[in-house]
Design a protein around this motif. Structure first.
Motif, PDB file in Angstrom:
ATOM      1  N   LEU A 141       0.910  -1.279   0.065  1.00  0.00           N
ATOM      2  CA  LEU A 141       0.070  -0.023  -0.062  1.00  0.00           C
ATOM      3  C   LEU A 141       0.995   1.394   0.015  1.00  0.00           C
ATOM      4  O   LEU A 141       1.808   1.530   0.809  1.00  0.00           O
ATOM      5  CB  LEU A 141      -0.919   0.082   1.193  1.00  0.00           C
ATOM      6  CG  LEU A 141      -2.089   1.242   1.264  1.00  0.00           C
ATOM      7  CD1 LEU A 141      -3.121   0.772   0.428  1.00  0.00           C
ATOM      8  CD2 LEU A 141      -2.470   1.165   2.691  1.00  0.00           C
ATOM      9  N   GLN A 142       0.520   2.117  -0.984  1.00  0.00           N
ATOM     10  CA  GLN A 142       1.182   3.275  -0.977  1.00  0.00           C
ATOM     11  C   GLN A 142       0.441   4.682  -0.127  1.00  0.00           C
ATOM     12  O   GLN A 142      -0.707   4.867  -0.405  1.00  0.00           O
ATOM     13  CB  GLN A 142       1.566   3.748  -2.459  1.00  0.00           C
ATOM     14  CG  GLN A 142       2.336   2.712  -3.139  1.00  0.00           C
ATOM     15  CD  GLN A 142       3.792   2.894  -2.586  1.00  0.00           C
ATOM     16  OE1 GLN A 142       4.430   3.834  -2.378  1.00  0.00           O
ATOM     17  NE2 GLN A 142       4.169   1.555  -2.495  1.00  0.00           N
ATOM     18  N   TYR A 143       0.889   5.280   0.592  1.00  0.00           N
ATOM     19  CA  TYR A 143       0.386   6.462   1.195  1.00  0.00           C
ATOM     20  C   TYR A 143       1.624   7.553   1.728  1.00  0.00           C
ATOM     21  O   TYR A 143       2.674   7.253   1.481  1.00  0.00           O
ATOM     22  CB  TYR A 143      -0.199   5.915   2.601  1.00  0.00           C
ATOM     23  CG  TYR A 143       0.732   5.388   3.755  1.00  0.00           C
ATOM     24  CD1 TYR A 143       1.217   6.220   4.580  1.00  0.00           C
ATOM     25  CD2 TYR A 143       1.574   4.301   3.596  1.00  0.00           C
ATOM     26  CE1 TYR A 143       2.225   5.732   5.563  1.00  0.00           C
ATOM     27  CE2 TYR A 143       2.622   3.853   4.620  1.00  0.00           C
ATOM     28  CZ  TYR A 143       2.642   4.545   5.388  1.00  0.00           C
ATOM     29  OH  TYR A 143       3.846   4.373   6.541  1.00  0.00           O
ATOM     30  N   GLU A 144       1.015   8.793   1.795  1.00  0.00           N
ATOM     31  CA  GLU A 144       1.696   9.667   2.168  1.00  0.00           C
ATOM     32  C   GLU A 144       2.703   9.712   3.256  1.00  0.00           C
ATOM     33  O   GLU A 144       1.731   9.552   4.553  1.00  0.00           O
ATOM     34  CB  GLU A 144       0.830  11.201   2.057  1.00  0.00           C
ATOM     35  CG  GLU A 144       1.660  12.547   2.461  1.00  0.00           C
ATOM     36  CD  GLU A 144       0.996  13.701   2.142  1.00  0.00           C
ATOM     37  OE1 GLU A 144       1.391  14.610   2.759  1.00  0.00           O
ATOM     38  OE2 GLU A 144      -0.162  13.583   1.726  1.00  0.00           O
ATOM     39  N   GLY A 145       3.730   9.746   3.282  1.00  0.00           N
ATOM     40  CA  GLY A 145       4.444   9.152   4.642  1.00  0.00           C
ATOM     41  C   GLY A 145       5.168  10.508   5.380  1.00  0.00           C
ATOM     42  O   GLY A 145       5.983  10.279   6.374  1.00  0.00           O
ATOM     43  N   GLY A 146       4.843  11.654   5.028  1.00  0.00           N
ATOM     44  CA  GLY A 146       5.299  12.681   5.865  1.00  0.00           C
ATOM     45  C   GLY A 146       4.521  13.209   7.107  1.00  0.00           C
ATOM     46  O   GLY A 146       3.427  12.803   7.281  1.00  0.00           O
ATOM     47  N   GLY A 147       4.980  13.868   7.922  1.00  0.00           N
ATOM     48  CA  GLY A 147       4.390  14.594   9.028  1.00  0.00           C
ATOM     49  C   GLY A 147       4.687  13.601  10.299  1.00  0.00           C
ATOM     50  O   GLY A 147       5.560  12.763  10.371  1.00  0.00           O
TER      51      GLY A 147
END
Length: 209
Positions: free
Chosen positions: A79-85
């Protein structure tokens, strides 16, 4: 993708790849549109093949469906997801991506097929477990492990926490329906993702002295 009705003779390697791709695309589309009601004849037509050519590769519809689903599961990616924060933001992005993945029309069609005929589950159990681990579990375990190492989340057992989180995601995203698959709308996905993220992070946030 239609390859056209072939003439006599053994297909070349490139032709074989094109035929396999045409069958895969036609089958997935038929599953999406018609589910178990799809026919070998309709799939052969959509793939641009004769029924004889299709039956030469798959003896019946269940074998065809199992073969195509197995191939899709085997080749699935993490699964690809936004990894920042922050850890909370990353977890929210992960849950949103997971809910979106399991409520896509093709995912819902597959879930409906599996509910209607448990024979597919028996035939694909190993592949389904492996795919679930690769697609959902591994990325989440990595996220939680990084958050634990950075002191962002207080987690005793990363694997157990990841499994429990995935169960909560699936419990809402994979809701059974006797007639047709039913999933969360985009707005409800966001609401549930935010709720679940708050539930998890508040319970896992380290206590400050």
């Amino acid at each position: 993708m239609a390859v056209g009705i072939r003439g006599k003779g053994r297909p070349k390697l490139t032709e074989t790849a094109e035929i396999d791709l045409a069958i895969r695309e036609a089958t997935l589309q038929a599953m999406l549109e018609h589910g178990e009601a799809a026919t070998m004849h309709a799939i052969a037509q959509a793939a641009g093949l004769s029924r004889k050519s299709l039956y030469a590769r798959y003896p019946n519809k269940q074998a065809l469906f199992v073969g195509i689903i197995r191939d899709a599961l085997t080749n699935a990616e993490a699964l690809q997801y936004e990894g920042g924060g922050s850890a909370e933001e990353r977890l929210l992005h992960y849950i949103e991506a997971a809910l979106a993945a399991i409520t896509r029309p093709e995912s819902q069609a597959l879930q409906h097929l599996l509910r209607r005929d448990h024979g597919y589950i028996s035939a694909l159990k190993t592949e389904m477990l492996d795919a679930t681990r690769k697609i959902f579990f591994a990325p989440l375990a990595a996220l939680l492990g990084e958050a634990k190492a950075a002191g962002e989340l207080a987690i005793d057992d990363v694997e157990a926490t990841a499994r429990a989180t995935i169960q909560l995601i699936f419990a809402e995203g994979l809701r059974p329906d006797d007639d047709r698959p039913r999933g969360l709308t985009h707005g409800l996905r966001g609401d549930y993702a935010a709720f679940l993220t708050r539930l998890l992070t508040r319970g896992l946030t380290p206590r400050r002295p």
